[in-house]
Design a protein around this motif. Structure first.
Motif, short mmCIF file in Angstrom:
data_model
loop_
_atom_site.label_atom_id
_atom_site.label_comp_id
_atom_site.label_asym_id
_atom_site.label_seq_id
_atom_site.Cartn_x
_atom_site.Cartn_y
_atom_site.Cartn_z
N TYR A 136 0.55 -1.09 -0.26
CA TYR A 136 0.66 -0.21 -0.03
C TYR A 136 0.83 1.73 0.42
N TRP A 137 0.18 2.27 -0.79
CA TRP A 137 1.15 3.73 -0.13
C TRP A 137 1.10 4.27 0.97
N TYR A 138 2.28 4.56 1.45
CA TYR A 138 2.69 5.13 2.72
C TYR A 138 1.99 5.64 2.94
N SER A 139 1.12 6.13 4.07
CA SER A 139 -0.42 6.94 4.61
C SER A 139 0.13 7.11 6.67
N MET A 153 -4.55 9.53 5.23
CA MET A 153 -4.18 10.18 4.01
C MET A 153 -2.87 9.00 3.47
N ALA A 154 -2.97 9.03 2.23
CA ALA A 154 -2.05 8.26 1.58
C ALA A 154 -0.85 9.55 1.03
N ASP A 155 0.57 9.12 1.00
CA ASP A 155 1.70 9.91 0.70
C ASP A 155 1.95 10.25 -0.94
N VAL A 202 8.53 0.06 9.26
CA VAL A 202 7.34 0.35 8.46
C VAL A 202 7.76 0.12 7.04
N ALA A 203 6.90 0.58 6.22
CA ALA A 203 6.90 0.42 4.51
C ALA A 203 8.38 0.77 4.87
N TRP A 220 10.80 3.70 4.76
CA TRP A 220 10.36 5.20 5.78
C TRP A 220 10.24 5.42 7.34
N ASP A 221 11.07 4.97 7.84
CA ASP A 221 11.86 5.16 9.13
C ASP A 221 12.98 5.87 9.14
N GLY A 222 13.11 6.38 8.49
CA GLY A 222 14.62 7.22 7.90
C GLY A 222 16.45 6.69 7.52
N ASN A 223 15.88 5.14 8.17
CA ASN A 223 17.45 4.82 8.46
C ASN A 223 18.02 3.35 7.23
#
Length: 442
Positions: A136-139, A153-155, A202-203, A220-223
């Protein structure tokens, strides 16, 4: 940022042919996007174009005379390289935003129907499918403070799914890919059986990259992570900054001379020591996300940016900016380089052929839709979110959706080009896969 919503490809392919490549001679068509050529070769005539019934965000790959690409219409296509005629198409139950990899006449890709597939590259027959916990889209609820605050909300800038890559050792072949369910998976390449998974909660929509026995990817966690390919055990991780609107790693990485390069939303391009994860340098992208995959040629890193509309050329050892070329919109298409020419598209529907020696000589090839809608959508031929919004309230999520739908009329090019037999292939959000002949070198 000049707008509430800032401005993702990619994505990656690994091509492995069992006769031509071994574990130490793999070809990665995204991090090694260097094709044969010597001089400057802009586009010549349109060879053919193939229409799908949905936007194309994935990137083409060419193997054995066949072009492979997925579409938002839910199909994965195999198209004759010379004629543009359909060889076969494979139906999934979701948009195909993953690009493909090929190993041993098997093509691997993912779909928003929640499955990753292995399909016979010649016939289009399914070999196996692997079910994730959902794609799915990151939301986020009330993303970035937009209204209504209780809406999931989907990014709107999360365009791609992770592309599978193939790891080979003397005993096994593993297909490795990220998932929206927060896992990096490694499955048996022949049977699709799970070998290991690595959770980050996370995605993961970036495409992993392999170097020897290490797999690198961002989430998507920034790592940004480095794992052992055989076991899935973490070797090291590197954290980018987390802040509203500037969190996450969508870009896939590139590796050259022991340095791993990747862009993030925070917004920097990073160069890390591939063994330790220590920072060698980082480049400030001026509040522009870096979502495209870097290409390294002649000690220069080429990579696209979002809000500055730039294709950057950076010194690979120091990160110092050598020069930049400005497009007409966000550059998410990862460049391909042949000889002295860099090829890439932008979000306004322009496709560029840039002479890397002159840095000023270039050709622009617009989509038909761009020619049709540019005057009513663009601002002085430039993508401008506020201008397209026409004074509406951009704190409302639905208004951002409306503006994005206007932009899609232009035929944005988020697909990364692939070159084969002096023909360049790329997809567009107008639903077409384009094949252009290249002019003779000069």
């Amino acid at each position: 940022m000049k707008r509430i919503v800032t401005s993702i490809l990619l994505y990656f392919f690994l091509i492995f042919t069992s006769n031509a490549f071994s574990q130490n001679k793999t070809f990665n068509a995204f991090t090694n996007r260097i094709f044969d050529g010597k001089g400057y070769q802009p586009l010549a005539d349109l060879k053919w174009k193939f229409k799908t019934e949905g936007k194309i965000f994935s990137s083409p790959i060419v193997q054995n005379g066949i072009v492979y690409i997925g579409s938002e219409d839910g199909y994965f296509y195999a198209i004759d390289e010379k004629s543009g005629n359909l060889k076969w198409k494979f139906k999934t139950n979701g948009a195909v935003h993953s690009s493909a990899s090929i190993y041993n006449d098997i093509v691997y890709f993912g779909s928003f129907d929640g499955h990753y597939y292995a399909v016979n590259a010649k016939t289009g027959k399914e070999i196996w499918r692997f079910k994730t916990k959902g794609e799915y889209w990151y939301s986020e609820v009330g993303m970035w403070g937009m209204k209504p605050s209780d809406l999931l909300m989907a990014d709107l800038w999360d365009f791609y799914l992770s592309t599978p890559v193939v790891y080979l050792d003397p005993k096994t072949a593993l297909v490795i890919f990220g998932s929206s369910d927060g896992n990096l998976y490694a499955v048996d390449a022949k049977k699709g059986a799970l070998k290991w998974s690595f959770p980050i909660k996370v995605a993961i929509h970036s495409t992993p990259i392999l170097e020897k026995s290490t797999v690198y990817f961002g989430g998507w966690d920034g790592n940004f992570y480095a794992l052992d390919c055989k076991t899935g055990k973490e070797k090291w991780k590197f954290s980018t900054e987390i802040k509203t609107g500037f969190t996450g790693i969508q870009a896939s990485a590139a590796i050259s001379d022991g340095i791993v390069y990747f862009g993030a939303r925070d917004p920097y391009l990073f160069a890390l020591d591939s063994k330790t994860g220590k920072v060698i340098w980082k480049y400030n992208a001026e509040n522009s996300w870096i979502l495209s995959t870097a290409v390294i040629k002649d000690n220069t890193v080429y990579v696209g940016t979002s809000d500055t509309y730039a294709l950057l050329a950076l010194d690979a050892k120091t990160g110092e900016e050598k020069y930049r070329f400005k497009g007409n919109g966000y550059i998410y298409s990862s460049p391909a380089i042949a000889g002295n020419t860099a090829y890439f598209g932008d979000f306004s529907g322009n496709f560029f052929s840039l002479n890397l020696l002159s840095k000023k000589e270039f050709q622009v090839t617009p989509t038909e839709n761009r020619n049709k809608y540019a005057k009513t959508i663009l601002n002085n031929d430039l993508l401008d979110f506020s201008h397209a919004a026409k004074a509406t309230d951009l704190s409302i999520y639905a208004e951002n959706q409306r503006v994005m739908n206007e932009f899609y009329k232009l035929g944005p090019i988020l697909s990364s080009p692939f070159i084969s037999n002096n023909v360049i292939f790329y997809g567009s959000a107008d639903g077409y896969l384009y094949a252009y002949n290249l002019k003779k070198e000069k």
